[in-house]
Scaffold this motif. Structure first.
Motif, mmCIF file in Angstrom:
data_model
loop_
_atom_site.group_PDB
_atom_site.id
_atom_site.type_symbol
_atom_site.label_atom_id
_atom_site.label_comp_id
_atom_site.label_asym_id
_atom_site.label_seq_id
_atom_site.Cartn_x
_atom_site.Cartn_y
_atom_site.Cartn_z
ATOM 1 N N ALA A 1 1.001 -1.039 0.029
ATOM 2 C CA ALA A 1 -0.163 0.033 0.808
ATOM 3 C C ALA A 1 0.910 1.399 0.151
ATOM 4 N N ALA A 2 2.361 0.888 0.529
ATOM 5 C CA ALA A 2 3.401 1.960 0.418
ATOM 6 C C ALA A 2 3.652 3.031 -0.524
ATOM 7 N N ARG A 3 4.278 1.362 -1.490
ATOM 8 C CA ARG A 3 4.159 1.460 -2.720
ATOM 9 C C ARG A 3 3.309 2.257 -3.702
ATOM 10 N N ILE A 4 2.253 1.979 -3.524
ATOM 11 C CA ILE A 4 1.154 2.121 -4.652
ATOM 12 C C ILE A 4 0.578 3.933 -3.961
ATOM 13 N N ALA A 5 0.581 3.810 -3.022
ATOM 14 C CA ALA A 5 -0.125 5.234 -2.315
ATOM 15 C C ALA A 5 1.615 6.591 -3.060
ATOM 16 N N GLU A 6 2.248 6.155 -2.838
ATOM 17 C CA GLU A 6 3.787 6.497 -2.843
ATOM 18 C C GLU A 6 3.612 7.271 -4.889
ATOM 19 N N ARG A 7 3.349 6.199 -5.618
ATOM 20 C CA ARG A 7 3.151 6.458 -7.581
ATOM 21 C C ARG A 7 1.994 7.391 -7.150
ATOM 22 N N TYR A 8 0.829 7.247 -6.733
ATOM 23 C CA TYR A 8 -0.153 8.116 -6.335
ATOM 24 C C TYR A 8 0.196 9.642 -5.951
ATOM 25 N N GLY A 9 1.245 9.434 -4.714
ATOM 26 C CA GLY A 9 1.491 11.113 -4.403
ATOM 27 C C GLY A 9 -0.121 11.253 -3.212
ATOM 28 N N ILE A 10 -0.476 9.980 -3.065
ATOM 29 C CA ILE A 10 -1.376 10.118 -1.415
ATOM 30 C C ILE A 10 -0.324 10.187 -0.277
ATOM 31 N N ALA A 11 -1.345 10.923 0.611
ATOM 32 C CA ALA A 11 -0.769 10.055 2.096
ATOM 33 C C ALA A 11 -1.408 9.328 2.359
ATOM 34 N N ALA A 12 -0.649 8.219 3.389
ATOM 35 C CA ALA A 12 -0.336 6.556 3.283
ATOM 36 C C ALA A 12 -0.614 6.925 5.018
ATOM 37 N N ASP A 13 -1.303 5.908 6.274
ATOM 38 C CA ASP A 13 -1.154 6.037 7.353
ATOM 39 C C ASP A 13 -0.935 3.935 7.481
ATOM 40 N N ILE A 14 0.222 3.712 7.543
ATOM 41 C CA ILE A 14 0.670 2.519 7.114
ATOM 42 C C ILE A 14 0.860 1.909 8.881
ATOM 43 N N ALA A 15 0.711 0.715 8.727
ATOM 44 C CA ALA A 15 1.215 0.658 10.823
ATOM 45 C C ALA A 15 2.172 -1.041 9.867
ATOM 46 N N SER A 16 3.447 -0.899 9.900
ATOM 47 C CA SER A 16 4.291 -2.268 9.323
ATOM 48 C C SER A 16 5.061 -3.483 10.127
ATOM 49 N N PRO A 17 4.402 -3.933 9.765
ATOM 50 C CA PRO A 17 4.583 -5.035 8.997
ATOM 51 C C PRO A 17 3.032 -5.342 9.248
ATOM 52 N N VAL A 18 2.045 -5.417 8.098
ATOM 53 C CA VAL A 18 1.024 -6.588 8.739
ATOM 54 C C VAL A 18 1.195 -7.757 7.272
ATOM 55 N N THR A 19 0.845 -9.004 7.065
ATOM 56 C CA THR A 19 1.245 -9.840 5.875
ATOM 57 C C THR A 19 0.251 -10.551 5.692
ATOM 58 N N VAL A 20 -0.501 -10.935 4.811
ATOM 59 C CA VAL A 20 -1.062 -11.752 4.532
ATOM 60 C C VAL A 20 -0.592 -12.865 3.233
ATOM 61 N N PRO A 21 -1.466 -13.507 3.558
ATOM 62 C CA PRO A 21 -1.518 -14.815 2.116
ATOM 63 C C PRO A 21 -1.971 -14.238 0.894
ATOM 64 N N GLY A 22 -2.214 -14.352 -0.324
ATOM 65 C CA GLY A 22 -2.057 -13.953 -1.864
ATOM 66 C C GLY A 22 -1.477 -13.675 -2.539
ATOM 67 N N ASP A 23 -1.636 -13.073 -3.698
ATOM 68 C CA ASP A 23 -1.213 -12.609 -4.918
ATOM 69 C C ASP A 23 -0.499 -11.544 -4.673
ATOM 70 N N GLU A 24 0.026 -11.240 -4.593
ATOM 71 C CA GLU A 24 0.809 -9.632 -4.851
ATOM 72 C C GLU A 24 0.494 -8.470 -5.718
ATOM 73 N N LEU A 25 0.483 -9.600 -7.172
ATOM 74 C CA LEU A 25 -0.156 -8.141 -8.583
ATOM 75 C C LEU A 25 -1.498 -8.369 -8.057
ATOM 76 N N ASP A 26 -2.000 -8.952 -7.640
ATOM 77 C CA ASP A 26 -3.701 -9.268 -7.580
ATOM 78 C C ASP A 26 -3.979 -8.246 -6.539
ATOM 79 N N LEU A 27 -3.204 -7.983 -5.459
ATOM 80 C CA LEU A 27 -3.714 -7.499 -4.295
ATOM 81 C C LEU A 27 -3.639 -5.650 -5.328
ATOM 82 N N GLY A 28 -1.755 -5.299 -5.838
ATOM 83 C CA GLY A 28 -1.793 -4.539 -6.149
ATOM 84 C C GLY A 28 -2.547 -3.831 -7.189
ATOM 85 N N ARG A 29 -3.678 -4.624 -8.002
ATOM 86 C CA ARG A 29 -4.488 -4.571 -8.919
ATOM 87 C C ARG A 29 -5.851 -3.771 -8.003
#
Length: 459
Positions: A318-346
């Motif tokens: 979320a931090a990487r994609i928000a930075e790409r859009y120039g959007i403020a992000a409130d991130i509590a890292s790390p938060v790990t989930v099982p899944g596909d990174e490309l699909d979650l990024g979409r």
């Protein structure tokens, strides 16, 4: 050849094979039962004769010991009686036997007395065509009593029984085979109706169902399951047709725009601003490209294949994609989930596209770990919030349908095809999560909850 016979057997109908198998089992069972019955009956009849012979011998011994044995000896049945004196000669006998030749020699009499059981004697030398059941007892004064009786009654009874069985068993088998044929046919009739119903369903049929039998048996369960499957196939077919129809409708607009711009440019080549035309065509081509990518993503998700279950740091993504859009992000890292990174990024990119498109001034992204209450498990929670006009509560579920765009979105030139939120929900559900929209006062907030990845055991 055994293989040829097996192939012939497999080509027969199920009704035929079940009837033949049931008849063969019945034949074997009846044959074994008839054999056991005849054997038991013969043994019972012989035992009865032996008991009667022994009883007559006991009566003669009693009369001999009492000195009241008549000559000739009379019996109420056809039992043969010979009373031998100490010298082995016949002293008393029934009228139906030889008075000169004993049935048994003295040595055989002694052996029979010691054995204490009946023995079998061939009656033909004595003019009797049947075997004799012989019993020998000692009497007082050195006398020996020989009692014998023909087994012709046993042979006659067994012969009659055998003839009855030879006639009755095939008839019974024929009746049972016919009954099995009828019963199996009635049992398989619902399956035949299912087959005919399935054959009547064509590729263009609508809302067709297979006949469901009234009996609550396995065939009823099969018919119900098949009808449920047909219902799911109809729903999938309806979704597919709707998708094709909506996709064709969405493709018409950019294609018509491209065609119109090119026709105008070709009709007035001298007064045309080709730079402006190229930019307009490029914009429509990008819309077509985005639509094609969205359709491919939905097609892959509709296949139902399980998505990858790699550990993904949702906070870092979320931090990487928000930075790409120039959007403020409130991130509590790390938060790990099982899944596909490309699909979650979409998913996050689609939500941010919608938020940026409708926001008045501010868009924010937040990711944190949410603790479950009671028996609930901890989850990862991601929110995308904008301060735009929002969506009325009655439309917050409808916007997740494919090709659904609200009126204000349709009036915008930069609006999408209405597939972004559909891809979001389908992807999130494939990852075992949920997504919904809620009021942000002002604006709208998209909330996604995903299960956390299991912690690694480092021991």
């Amino acid at each position: 050849m055994p293989a040829d016979r097996m192939a012939w057997w497999r080509r027969r109908s199920l009704r035929f094979r079940l009837t033949v198998t049931a008849s063969a089992v019945l034949t074997l069972g009846l044959a074994v039962s008839a054999y056991v019955f005849v054997a038991v009956l013969g043994r019972a009849l012989l035992t009865s004769i032996d008991d009667e012979v022994y009883q007559r011998a006991r009566e003669v011994v009693a009369l001999s010991d009492a000195g009241r044995l008549p000559d000739p000896v009379l019996t109420p049945d056809n039992t043969i009686i010979q009373v031998l004196g100490p010298d082995g000669r016949i002293v008393n006998a029934t009228p139906n036997t030889d008075r000169l030749v004993p049935l048994l020699s003295p040595g055989e009499c002694a052996a029979a007395v010691r054995a204490g059981t009946a023995r079998v004697l061939d009656g033909r030398p004595y003019g009797i065509p049947w075997p004799l059941r012989v019993r020998v007892l000692d009497a007082d004064g050195g006398r020996t009593v020989i009692a014998a009786r023909s087994s012709d009654e046993v042979e006659s009874s067994l012969g009659t029984t055998g003839r009855v069985l030879l006639l009755g068993v095939p008839l019974l088998l024929a009746l049972l085979a016919a009954a099995s044929w009828l019963i199996i046919g009635r049992t398989l009739r619902p399956i035949t109706l299912l087959r005919r119903g399935a054959a009547d369903i064509s590729g263009t049929a609508r809302s067709r169902r297979l006949p469901v039998p009234q009996s609550r048996d396995e065939v009823h369960a099969l018919a119900t399951t098949l009808n449920d499957m047909l219902g799911r196939l109809e729903e999938a077919d309806a979704r597919q047709r709707a998708l094709v129809s909506d996709a064709a409708h969405e493709l018409r607009s950019p294609l018509a725009s491209i065609r119109l711009q090119l026709e105008v440019a070709l009709s007035h080549p001298g007064g045309q601003d080709w730079q402006e035309t190229a930019e307009g065509v490029m914009e429509d081509v990008l819309r077509l490209s985005r639509l094609a990518e969205d359709l491919l993503a939905l097609a892959r998700l509709d296949e139902g294949r399980p998505c990858r279950r790699d550990p993904v740091d949702l906070a870092a993504l979320a931090a990487r994609i928000a930075e790409r859009y120039g959007i403020a992000a409130d991130i509590a890292s790390p938060v790990t989930v099982p899944g596909d990174e490309l699909d979650l990024g979409r998913v996050l990119a689609n939500l941010l596209d919608n938020a940026v498109r409708h926001a008045s001034s501010t868009v924010s992204v937040a990711v944190w770990r949410s603790s479950g209450s009671g028996a609930g498990r901890d989850t990862a929670e991601l929110t995308v919030t904008d301060d735009g006009p929002g969506i009325p509560p009655r439309d917050r579920e409808r916007v997740f349908d494919r090709f659904t765009r609200l009126d204000d979105a349709r009036s915008r030139d930069d609006g999408g095809a209405g597939l972004g939120l559909a891809i979001v929900r389908t992807t999130v559900r494939a990852h075992g999560g949920t997504v919904h929209l809620e009021d942000a006062a002002p604006g709208l907030r998209a909330v996604i909850r995903l299960p956390l990845a299991a912690p690694l055991n480092c021991r």
